[in-house]
Scaffold this active site. Sequence first.
Site, PDB file in Angstrom:
ATOM      1  N   SER A  25     -21.404  -7.813  -9.667  1.00 41.22           N
ATOM      2  CA  SER A  25     -20.607  -7.377  -8.702  1.00 41.22           C
ATOM      3  C   SER A  25     -21.522  -5.993  -8.185  1.00 41.22           C
ATOM      4  CB  SER A  25     -19.576  -6.937  -8.276  1.00 41.22           C
ATOM      5  OG  SER A  25     -18.727  -8.437  -8.472  1.00 41.22           O
ATOM      6  N   LYS A  74      -5.713 -10.270 -11.139  1.00 38.91           N
ATOM      7  CA  LYS A  74      -5.861 -10.785 -10.047  1.00 38.91           C
ATOM      8  C   LYS A  74      -4.622 -11.296  -9.737  1.00 38.91           C
ATOM      9  CE  LYS A  74     -10.777 -14.089  -9.684  1.00 38.91           C
ATOM     10  NZ  LYS A  74     -10.885 -14.597  -8.293  1.00 38.91           N
ATOM     11  N   ASP A 110     -12.061 -15.079  -2.263  1.00 38.06           N
ATOM     12  CA  ASP A 110     -12.409 -16.646  -2.723  1.00 38.06           C
ATOM     13  C   ASP A 110     -12.741 -17.401  -2.293  1.00 38.06           C
ATOM     14  OD1 ASP A 110     -13.072 -15.127  -5.187  1.00 38.06           O
ATOM     15  OD2 ASP A 110     -10.979 -14.933  -6.614  1.00 38.06           O
ATOM     16  N   GLY A 252     -22.078 -22.747  -7.741  1.00 33.80           N
ATOM     17  CA  GLY A 252     -21.273 -21.510  -7.914  1.00 33.80           C
ATOM     18  C   GLY A 252     -22.039 -19.836  -7.728  1.00 33.80           C
TER      19      GLY A 252
END
Length: 289
Positions: A25, A74, A110, A252
Amino acid sequence: MDIMDIKGDTRVLGIFGYPIRHTLSPLMHNVAIREKGLNIVYLPFEVEKGCLKEAVQAVRALNLLGVNVTIPHKEAVMPFLDEVSEEAILSGSVNTIVNMKGRLKGFNTDGEGYIRSLQRKGFNVNDKRVLMLGAGGAARGITASLIKEKVGHVVIANRTPLRGEELAKRFSHISLGMIEAIPLTFDSLRERIKDIDLIVNTTSVEMEGKGRLKIPLNLLPKGAIVSDIVYKPFKTPLLKDAEALGYKTINGIGMLVEQGALSFKLWTGIDAPVRSMEMAVIKALQTPV
Ligand code: ATR
């Protein structure tokens, strides 16, 4: 943004996770920040489980612009926020926090990131029949977005059948009977795979040589798509098998980049340079460590 360009008014973004050393990220977002010429920097923060509450308080105390949240935080982060989006509530987890003048709002990008990765390849889930492999956190987020996009039907196949049934039940109030759960066995898949338009593998089984899923792919209709949220390896054995049988596959990488692009837009209001982010991520994954 070069490190020497950091000034007194540079805003800070980051990611909370543990472990965090392998995250892509910072690379992906700093590429976007540089390309858009923004006065922002994105940093990794290694946050252990017991420190999550303090870390979230620090977002306010240090006036960070926002953060991403990843494994294992999360779900646990939700009670520490002032507000959470509808998608985050449905998926039961948050991957993005936006600091709105001291009020922290949690989002989950997501599921929508996954949907966009399909759309980029010209696939629309509307009215389609989907076979979802797995019933964990990732499956929850993707299921929420599939329902929002008015998918036709979802068959959840999970190793632990009860967990699959719980996932189906979780969405029963909005899914109007379009979701069902079956055990993740070769025999039960053989019954259900014949009219499927899209397979999405959300399990971690095939990550980096851990094992194999046994799927009767030869019974999948021609023209169906096989997708995997795993991007390491680029092509899981499932995707390789599907390709060999002539199916279109999607890995992905697209979801990784698109969920990041959606977070970037939430923080900055600017459309992210998706192509540059994707190229940076692919290059990093191809570089041996
Ligand atoms: P995530 O948040 O990434 O989705 P998770 O919540 O741990 O991770 O879920 C992992 C999923 O992979 C689950 O559906 C899990 O099945 P169980 O619910 O039966 O545990 C599935 N999974 C993991 N290892 C597996 C294996 N060897 N065979 C089949 N399914 C597996």
